[in-house]
Design a protein around this motif. Structure first.
Motif, PDB file in Angstrom:
ATOM      1  N   GLU A  46       0.832  -1.200   0.000  1.00 38.17           N
ATOM      2  CA  GLU A  46       0.000   0.000   0.000  1.00 38.17           C
ATOM      3  C   GLU A  46       0.866   1.249   0.000  1.00 38.17           C
ATOM      4  O   GLU A  46       1.993   1.238   0.492  1.00 38.17           O
ATOM      5  CB  GLU A  46      -0.899   0.049   1.247  1.00 38.17           C
ATOM      6  CG  GLU A  46      -1.927  -1.049   1.330  1.00 38.17           C
ATOM      7  CD  GLU A  46      -3.033  -0.938   0.302  1.00 38.17           C
ATOM      8  OE1 GLU A  46      -3.255   0.169  -0.231  1.00 38.17           O
ATOM      9  OE2 GLU A  46      -3.681  -1.957   0.035  1.00 38.17           O
ATOM     10  N   ILE A  47       0.297   2.326  -0.514  1.00 39.26           N
ATOM     11  CA  ILE A  47       0.906   3.646  -0.412  1.00 39.26           C
ATOM     12  C   ILE A  47       0.184   4.348   0.728  1.00 39.26           C
ATOM     13  O   ILE A  47      -1.055   4.410   0.731  1.00 39.26           O
ATOM     14  CB  ILE A  47       0.750   4.441  -1.719  1.00 39.26           C
ATOM     15  CG1 ILE A  47       1.430   3.693  -2.859  1.00 39.26           C
ATOM     16  CG2 ILE A  47       1.327   5.849  -1.560  1.00 39.26           C
ATOM     17  CD1 ILE A  47       1.089   4.220  -4.235  1.00 39.26           C
ATOM     18  N   VAL A  48       0.939   4.831   1.707  1.00 34.07           N
ATOM     19  CA  VAL A  48       0.311   5.489   2.850  1.00 34.07           C
ATOM     20  C   VAL A  48       0.853   6.914   2.996  1.00 34.07           C
ATOM     21  O   VAL A  48       1.993   7.197   2.653  1.00 34.07           O
ATOM     22  CB  VAL A  48       0.485   4.682   4.159  1.00 34.07           C
ATOM     23  CG1 VAL A  48      -0.131   3.303   4.027  1.00 34.07           C
ATOM     24  CG2 VAL A  48       1.941   4.548   4.550  1.00 34.07           C
ATOM     25  N   TYR A  49      -0.019   7.781   3.538  1.00 39.03           N
ATOM     26  CA  TYR A  49       0.282   9.206   3.580  1.00 39.03           C
ATOM     27  C   TYR A  49       0.411   9.791   4.988  1.00 39.03           C
ATOM     28  O   TYR A  49       0.777  10.947   5.135  1.00 39.03           O
ATOM     29  CB  TYR A  49      -0.793   9.979   2.807  1.00 39.03           C
ATOM     30  CG  TYR A  49      -0.729   9.701   1.322  1.00 39.03           C
ATOM     31  CD1 TYR A  49       0.030  10.510   0.485  1.00 39.03           C
ATOM     32  CD2 TYR A  49      -1.392   8.616   0.768  1.00 39.03           C
ATOM     33  CE1 TYR A  49       0.121  10.256  -0.869  1.00 39.03           C
ATOM     34  CE2 TYR A  49      -1.304   8.351  -0.597  1.00 39.03           C
ATOM     35  CZ  TYR A  49      -0.555   9.161  -1.405  1.00 39.03           C
ATOM     36  OH  TYR A  49      -0.458   8.903  -2.750  1.00 39.03           O
ATOM     37  N   ASP A  50       0.092   8.988   6.019  1.00 36.93           N
ATOM     38  CA  ASP A  50       0.215   9.512   7.387  1.00 36.93           C
ATOM     39  C   ASP A  50       0.324   8.352   8.373  1.00 36.93           C
ATOM     40  O   ASP A  50       0.197   7.187   8.013  1.00 36.93           O
ATOM     41  CB  ASP A  50      -0.963  10.438   7.736  1.00 36.93           C
ATOM     42  CG  ASP A  50      -2.323   9.765   7.621  1.00 36.93           C
ATOM     43  OD1 ASP A  50      -2.452   8.571   7.997  1.00 36.93           O
ATOM     44  OD2 ASP A  50      -3.275  10.428   7.175  1.00 36.93           O
ATOM     45  N   ASP A  51       0.538   8.722   9.664  1.00 38.77           N
ATOM     46  CA  ASP A  51       0.739   7.718  10.705  1.00 38.77           C
ATOM     47  C   ASP A  51      -0.464   6.796  10.882  1.00 38.77           C
ATOM     48  O   ASP A  51      -0.307   5.605  11.148  1.00 38.77           O
ATOM     49  CB  ASP A  51       1.053   8.394  12.046  1.00 38.77           C
ATOM     50  CG  ASP A  51       2.487   8.898  12.142  1.00 38.77           C
ATOM     51  OD1 ASP A  51       3.299   8.601  11.238  1.00 38.77           O
ATOM     52  OD2 ASP A  51       2.802   9.590  13.132  1.00 38.77           O
ATOM     53  N   ASP A  52      -1.683   7.339  10.757  1.00 39.26           N
ATOM     54  CA  ASP A  52      -2.875   6.503  10.948  1.00 39.26           C
ATOM     55  C   ASP A  52      -2.968   5.418   9.878  1.00 39.26           C
ATOM     56  O   ASP A  52      -3.221   4.246  10.181  1.00 39.26           O
ATOM     57  CB  ASP A  52      -4.146   7.357  10.941  1.00 39.26           C
ATOM     58  CG  ASP A  52      -4.235   8.267  12.157  1.00 39.26           C
ATOM     59  OD1 ASP A  52      -3.601   7.942  13.188  1.00 39.26           O
ATOM     60  OD2 ASP A  52      -4.927   9.299  12.073  1.00 39.26           O
ATOM     61  N   GLU A  53      -2.768   5.811   8.600  1.00 42.87           N
ATOM     62  CA  GLU A  53      -2.777   4.819   7.516  1.00 42.87           C
ATOM     63  C   GLU A  53      -1.638   3.824   7.699  1.00 42.87           C
ATOM     64  O   GLU A  53      -1.805   2.635   7.467  1.00 42.87           O
ATOM     65  CB  GLU A  53      -2.637   5.506   6.154  1.00 42.87           C
ATOM     66  CG  GLU A  53      -3.854   6.264   5.702  1.00 42.87           C
ATOM     67  CD  GLU A  53      -3.658   6.880   4.319  1.00 42.87           C
ATOM     68  OE1 GLU A  53      -2.583   6.726   3.717  1.00 42.87           O
ATOM     69  OE2 GLU A  53      -4.608   7.529   3.844  1.00 42.87           O
TER      70      GLU A  53
END
Length: 195
Positions: A46-53
Motif C-alpha cells: 500500500e501507499i500510505v500518507y500519514d501515521d494513521d494509515e
C-alpha cells in the motif's frame, strides 16, 4: 551497494513493529510504500500518507508475513515506473527490453500494464537505465536472468528493486523481441557465454 555505485534509490527501511515503522516513515518522509518483505504479487502493498494509515497497513502487512520485517520505501509521486528484463553471463549483459509502465508508479508490476518500446523516455534516460542494468548485473554477479524495477522522475533514475531471477514479463518480452530470454538464460546457466 547502490550508494557505493552512485546509483540513486529511494530512502527506505524496515520494521517489525508499528513503532519502528513510524520512526522509519518519519525519517524518510511521507508518502511511503509499505509491503511485507516475503510475499508474491504485491499482496498487502500500500501507499500510505500519514501515521494513521501506516498503522493500519503495517498490521495487514505483518499478518501477511509474520516472521519477516515490513519494508518501507519513500514513494516517488509522479514518477514513471520502468521494468528491465536482462540476461547476464557474469561479464556481458543482454538487455531484452526496457518496459514503461502505463499506470503511475505505485501500481504493483503484477497488476500493471507496460509498453515496449517506452513511449515517453528520452534516449538519454534509456541509455542511463541500460547502463544501470549492466553495472548492477555485473556487480551482484548475476548469471542468468535479472529483472530491475526503476522509477524515472525529474531526469533522475531510481532503482526500486533488483531481482536476480525470472519475472512474469520474460515470456512477453521474448515474444516482442523475437528472442527467447528463458532459453538464453538456460544456456548461460549451463556454462555458455552470451558471446
Amino acid at each position: 551497494l547502490l550508494r557505493e555505485m552512485g546509483i540513486p534509490a529511494p530512502p527506505h527501511g524496515e520494521a517489525r513493529t508499528i513503532e519502528e515503522a513510524r520512526i522509519v516513515a518519519r525519517r524518510i518522509g511521507y508518502p511511503v510504500v509499505v509491503r511485507p518483505s516475503y510475499v508474491l504479487g504485491g499482496r498487502a502493498m500500500e501507499i500510505v500518507y500519514d501515521d494513521d494509515e501506516l498503522e493500519m497497513f503495517v498490521r495487514s502487512a505483518a499478518e501477511a508475513s509474520r516472521e519477516h520485517p515490513v519494508l518501507i520505501d519513500r514513494f516517488l509521486e509522479g514518477a514513471i515506473e520502468v521494468d528491465v528484463d536482462a540476461v547476464c553471463d557474469g561479464v556481458d549483459v543482454f538487455i531484452g527490453a526496457v518496459m514503461e509502465h502505463i499506470e503511475e508508479a505505485g501500481v504493483h508490476s503484477g497488476d500493471s500494464s507496460c509498453q515496449i518500446p517506452p513511449a515517453t523516455l528520452s534516449d538519454e534516460e534509456l541509455d542511463r537505465i541500460e547502463d544501470i542494468a549492466r553495472r548492477l548485473a555485473r556487480r551482484i554477479g548475476v548469471v542468468g536472468l535479472l529483472n530491475l524495477q526503476l522509477a524515472v522522475k525529474d531526469e533522475k533514475t531510481w532503482v526500486l528493486e533488483a531481482n536476480p531471477r525470472a519475472s512474469r514479463t520474460v515470456p512477453f518480452v521474448s515474444k516482442v523481441i523475437g528472442v527467447s530470454l528463458a532459453r538464453i538464460a538456460t544456456l548461460v546457466l549451463a556454462g555458455k557465454t552470451l558471446a
